[in-house]
Write a protein that holds these residues in place. Structure first.
Motif, PDB file in Angstrom:
ATOM      1  N   LEU A  38      -6.697  34.888   5.916  1.00 60.80           N
ATOM      2  CA  LEU A  38      -7.719  34.476   6.693  1.00 60.80           C
ATOM      3  C   LEU A  38      -8.903  35.678   6.653  1.00 60.80           C
ATOM      4  O   LEU A  38      -8.544  36.795   7.146  1.00 60.80           O
ATOM      5  N   MET A  39     -10.087  35.435   6.059  1.00 59.01           N
ATOM      6  CA  MET A  39     -10.851  36.593   5.805  1.00 59.01           C
ATOM      7  C   MET A  39     -12.105  36.233   6.300  1.00 59.01           C
ATOM      8  O   MET A  39     -12.714  35.257   6.771  1.00 59.01           O
ATOM      9  N   GLY A  40     -13.193  37.331   6.444  1.00 55.36           N
ATOM     10  CA  GLY A  40     -14.457  37.120   6.968  1.00 55.36           C
ATOM     11  C   GLY A  40     -14.769  38.397   7.525  1.00 55.36           C
ATOM     12  O   GLY A  40     -13.947  39.260   7.908  1.00 55.36           O
ATOM     13  N   SER A  41     -16.247  38.607   7.700  1.00 57.95           N
ATOM     14  CA  SER A  41     -16.576  40.050   8.121  1.00 57.95           C
ATOM     15  C   SER A  41     -16.136  40.120   9.645  1.00 57.95           C
ATOM     16  O   SER A  41     -15.790  38.943  10.350  1.00 57.95           O
ATOM     17  N   SER A  42     -16.353  41.462  10.107  1.00 55.67           N
ATOM     18  CA  SER A  42     -16.022  41.590  11.694  1.00 55.67           C
ATOM     19  C   SER A  42     -16.988  40.757  12.701  1.00 55.67           C
ATOM     20  O   SER A  42     -17.969  40.738  12.259  1.00 55.67           O
ATOM     21  N   GLY A  43     -16.288  40.354  13.440  1.00 56.69           N
ATOM     22  CA  GLY A  43     -16.975  39.227  14.348  1.00 56.69           C
ATOM     23  C   GLY A  43     -17.189  37.858  14.003  1.00 56.69           C
ATOM     24  O   GLY A  43     -17.579  36.980  14.563  1.00 56.69           O
ATOM     25  N   SER A  44     -16.449  37.535  12.944  1.00 55.07           N
ATOM     26  CA  SER A  44     -16.568  36.103  12.368  1.00 55.07           C
ATOM     27  C   SER A  44     -15.696  34.909  13.031  1.00 55.07           C
ATOM     28  O   SER A  44     -15.634  34.017  12.944  1.00 55.07           O
ATOM     29  N   ASP A 168      -2.250  40.013  12.100  1.00 55.37           N
ATOM     30  CA  ASP A 168      -3.427  40.448  12.036  1.00 55.37           C
ATOM     31  C   ASP A 168      -3.925  41.811  11.560  1.00 55.37           C
ATOM     32  O   ASP A 168      -3.464  42.710  12.067  1.00 55.37           O
ATOM     33  N   GLU A 169      -4.449  41.846  10.312  1.00 59.27           N
ATOM     34  CA  GLU A 169      -4.735  43.165   9.739  1.00 59.27           C
ATOM     35  C   GLU A 169      -3.415  43.889   9.611  1.00 59.27           C
ATOM     36  O   GLU A 169      -3.407  45.262   9.948  1.00 59.27           O
ATOM     37  N   LEU A 194       9.655  31.466   4.402  1.00 57.26           N
ATOM     38  CA  LEU A 194       8.658  31.576   5.484  1.00 57.26           C
ATOM     39  C   LEU A 194       7.153  31.220   5.139  1.00 57.26           C
ATOM     40  O   LEU A 194       6.770  31.554   4.201  1.00 57.26           O
ATOM     41  N   THR A 195       6.700  30.814   6.276  1.00 53.60           N
ATOM     42  CA  THR A 195       5.304  30.278   6.027  1.00 53.60           C
ATOM     43  C   THR A 195       4.323  31.605   6.913  1.00 53.60           C
ATOM     44  O   THR A 195       4.899  32.129   7.820  1.00 53.60           O
ATOM     45  N   LEU A 196       3.443  32.203   6.048  1.00 58.46           N
ATOM     46  CA  LEU A 196       2.734  33.238   6.434  1.00 58.46           C
ATOM     47  C   LEU A 196       1.300  33.107   6.263  1.00 58.46           C
ATOM     48  O   LEU A 196       0.699  32.706   5.497  1.00 58.46           O
ATOM     49  N   MET A 197       0.612  33.753   7.491  1.00 59.19           N
ATOM     50  CA  MET A 197      -0.595  33.775   7.633  1.00 59.19           C
ATOM     51  C   MET A 197      -1.182  35.030   8.098  1.00 59.19           C
ATOM     52  O   MET A 197      -0.759  35.552   8.866  1.00 59.19           O
ATOM     53  N   MET A 198      -2.147  35.772   7.293  1.00 56.43           N
ATOM     54  CA  MET A 198      -2.510  36.931   7.543  1.00 56.43           C
ATOM     55  C   MET A 198      -4.167  37.107   7.663  1.00 56.43           C
ATOM     56  O   MET A 198      -4.833  36.783   6.742  1.00 56.43           O
ATOM     57  N   VAL A 199      -4.510  37.943   8.698  1.00 60.81           N
ATOM     58  CA  VAL A 199      -5.783  38.255   8.742  1.00 60.81           C
ATOM     59  C   VAL A 199      -6.141  39.618   7.984  1.00 60.81           C
ATOM     60  O   VAL A 199      -5.367  40.478   8.004  1.00 60.81           O
ATOM     61  N   THR A 200      -7.174  39.501   7.147  1.00 65.26           N
ATOM     62  CA  THR A 200      -7.372  40.750   6.347  1.00 65.26           C
ATOM     63  C   THR A 200      -8.963  40.765   5.914  1.00 65.26           C
ATOM     64  O   THR A 200      -9.523  39.639   5.684  1.00 65.26           O
ATOM     65  N   PRO A 203      -9.761  42.214  -0.007  1.00 64.99           N
ATOM     66  CA  PRO A 203      -9.835  41.389  -1.053  1.00 64.99           C
ATOM     67  C   PRO A 203      -8.344  41.601  -1.720  1.00 64.99           C
ATOM     68  O   PRO A 203      -7.697  40.688  -2.326  1.00 64.99           O
ATOM     69  N   ASP A 204      -8.017  42.906  -2.011  1.00 63.95           N
ATOM     70  CA  ASP A 204      -6.690  43.150  -2.790  1.00 63.95           C
ATOM     71  C   ASP A 204      -5.615  42.679  -1.864  1.00 63.95           C
ATOM     72  O   ASP A 204      -4.648  42.530  -2.426  1.00 63.95           O
ATOM     73  N   VAL A 205      -5.601  42.663  -0.551  1.00 65.59           N
ATOM     74  CA  VAL A 205      -4.475  41.961   0.116  1.00 65.59           C
ATOM     75  C   VAL A 205      -4.523  40.508   0.237  1.00 65.59           C
ATOM     76  O   VAL A 205      -3.550  39.996  -0.013  1.00 65.59           O
ATOM     77  N   ALA A 206      -5.747  40.120   0.324  1.00 66.82           N
ATOM     78  CA  ALA A 206      -5.818  38.760   0.357  1.00 66.82           C
ATOM     79  C   ALA A 206      -5.178  37.955  -0.901  1.00 66.82           C
ATOM     80  O   ALA A 206      -4.623  36.816  -1.092  1.00 66.82           O
ATOM     81  N   ALA A 207      -5.544  38.760  -2.145  1.00 62.84           N
ATOM     82  CA  ALA A 207      -5.121  38.381  -3.570  1.00 62.84           C
ATOM     83  C   ALA A 207      -3.633  38.144  -3.492  1.00 62.84           C
ATOM     84  O   ALA A 207      -3.099  37.568  -4.348  1.00 62.84           O
ATOM     85  N   CYS A 208      -2.653  38.610  -2.513  1.00 62.98           N
ATOM     86  CA  CYS A 208      -1.387  38.569  -2.648  1.00 62.98           C
ATOM     87  C   CYS A 208      -0.905  37.260  -2.102  1.00 62.98           C
ATOM     88  O   CYS A 208       0.274  37.046  -2.086  1.00 62.98           O
ATOM     89  N   CYS A 209      -1.919  36.668  -1.547  1.00 68.87           N
ATOM     90  CA  CYS A 209      -1.590  35.180  -0.960  1.00 68.87           C
ATOM     91  C   CYS A 209      -1.780  34.101  -1.928  1.00 68.87           C
ATOM     92  O   CYS A 209      -2.227  34.339  -3.115  1.00 68.87           O
ATOM     93  N   GLN A 210      -1.600  32.831  -1.550  1.00 66.29           N
ATOM     94  CA  GLN A 210      -1.595  31.699  -2.441  1.00 66.29           C
ATOM     95  C   GLN A 210      -2.793  31.088  -2.114  1.00 66.29           C
ATOM     96  O   GLN A 210      -3.564  30.122  -2.752  1.00 66.29           O
ATOM     97  N   ARG A 211      -3.518  31.260  -0.904  1.00 66.10           N
ATOM     98  CA  ARG A 211      -4.708  30.535  -0.511  1.00 66.10           C
ATOM     99  C   ARG A 211      -5.698  31.617   0.317  1.00 66.10           C
ATOM    100  O   ARG A 211      -5.116  32.147   1.480  1.00 66.10           O
ATOM    101  N   ILE A 212      -6.945  31.379   0.425  1.00 68.64           N
ATOM    102  CA  ILE A 212      -7.849  31.921   1.277  1.00 68.64           C
ATOM    103  C   ILE A 212      -8.822  31.320   1.913  1.00 68.64           C
ATOM    104  O   ILE A 212      -9.352  30.248   1.502  1.00 68.64           O
TER     105      ILE A 212
END
Ligand code: ADP
Ligand code: MG
Length: 232
Positions: A38-44, A168-169, A194-200, A203-212
């Motif tokens: 889960l991506m987005g700028s601070s406060g999103s 979360d981060e 395991l199902t995994l959802m991470m806030v970051t 982009p390098d971290v998000a790229a390790c997931c399958q869906r953004i």
């Protein structure tokens, strides 16, 4: 198969002297076994959404069904139960208890789950072995590196065998190399089902997931599958 997470027109308004509309009409489906960022700028609104999906907070309106249960109708005790049974949490700053050993920290969720001391001990050691910390079970947090502390936090999050792990981060306080170690742990757990959802916001971290998922001003503005950067 039914999704493990399904929201429909989810809204969050923080009430105060001035109301703040933090989430707008979030429609989201997550299937079992997904690994998403889960991506987005601070406060999103990333943490706001994660906290609601994690049953740490409630939506103002809209539907949320978690593992087949409509969360909106649950009282606080039922919400705590579903959180304990279905969810594991990892935070940027580890949130470990300083006076407790790694094993005792990992045992905590099992105390609430009502397991015997012997069973707790066994399960905590197994979880620590799963994250590669089998040789540090008696160390306290101040005797562990940042990466090791985060491994303890991950062990604590998975010891109840949750349906979903929410982070979360999780690499926000770690250097690049240590971040990759933690992402490897996540990818191993994901591979094990395991199902995994991470806030970051990295982009390098998000790229390790399958869906953004991309958030902006409280709205979900993009949702796409990617080719996962595998570290394992
Ligand atoms: P992110 O995690 O993406 O940085 P948050 O979900 O923490 O964003 O916050 C989204 C918006 O909601 C921000 O503008 C923030 O100031 C506001 N907000 C978050 N928590 C509260 C709160 N408890 N009360 C009022 N406003 C809040
Ligand atoms: Mg946040």
């Amino acid at each position: 198969m039914a999704p493990v997470i399904e929201t429909r027109l989810l809204n969050k308004i923080y009430r105060g002297a001035i109301d703040y509309h933090a989430l707008h009409d979030i429609d989201l489906q997550v299937q079992s076994g997904e690994m998403l960022a889960l991506m987005g700028s601070s406060g999103s609104g990333k943490s706001t959404l994660m906290n609601i999906l994690g049953c740490l907070d409630r939506q103002s309106s809209g539907e949320y069904v978690l593992a087949g249960e409509a969360v909106a109708g649950l009282n606080d005790a039922e919400l705590a139960r579903i959180r304990n049974q279905q969810l594991g949490f990892v935070f940027q700053n580890f949130n470990l208890l300083p006076r407790y050993s790694a094993r005792q920290n990992v045992e905590l969720p099992l105390i609430y789950a009502g397991l015997s001391p012997r069973e707790r001990h066994k399960r905590a050691v197994e979880a620590l072995e799963q994250v590669g910390l089998g040789d540090r079970i008696n160390n306290r947090p101040n005797e562990l590196s940042g990466g090791q502390k985060q491994r303890v936090a991950i062990a604590r999050a998975i010891v109840n065998r949750p349906t979903i792990l929410m982070a979360d981060e999780p690499t926000g306080a770690l250097d690049t190399r240590t971040s990759e170690e933690i992402l490897q742990v996540f990818q191993h757990l994901h591979k094990a089902g395991l199902t995994l959802m991470m806030v970051t916001h990295e982009p390098d971290v998000a790229a390790c997931c399958q869906r953004i998922l991309q958030m902006q001003d409280g709205r979900l503005i993009d949702d796409r599958q990617i080719a996962q950067r595998s570290l394992i």
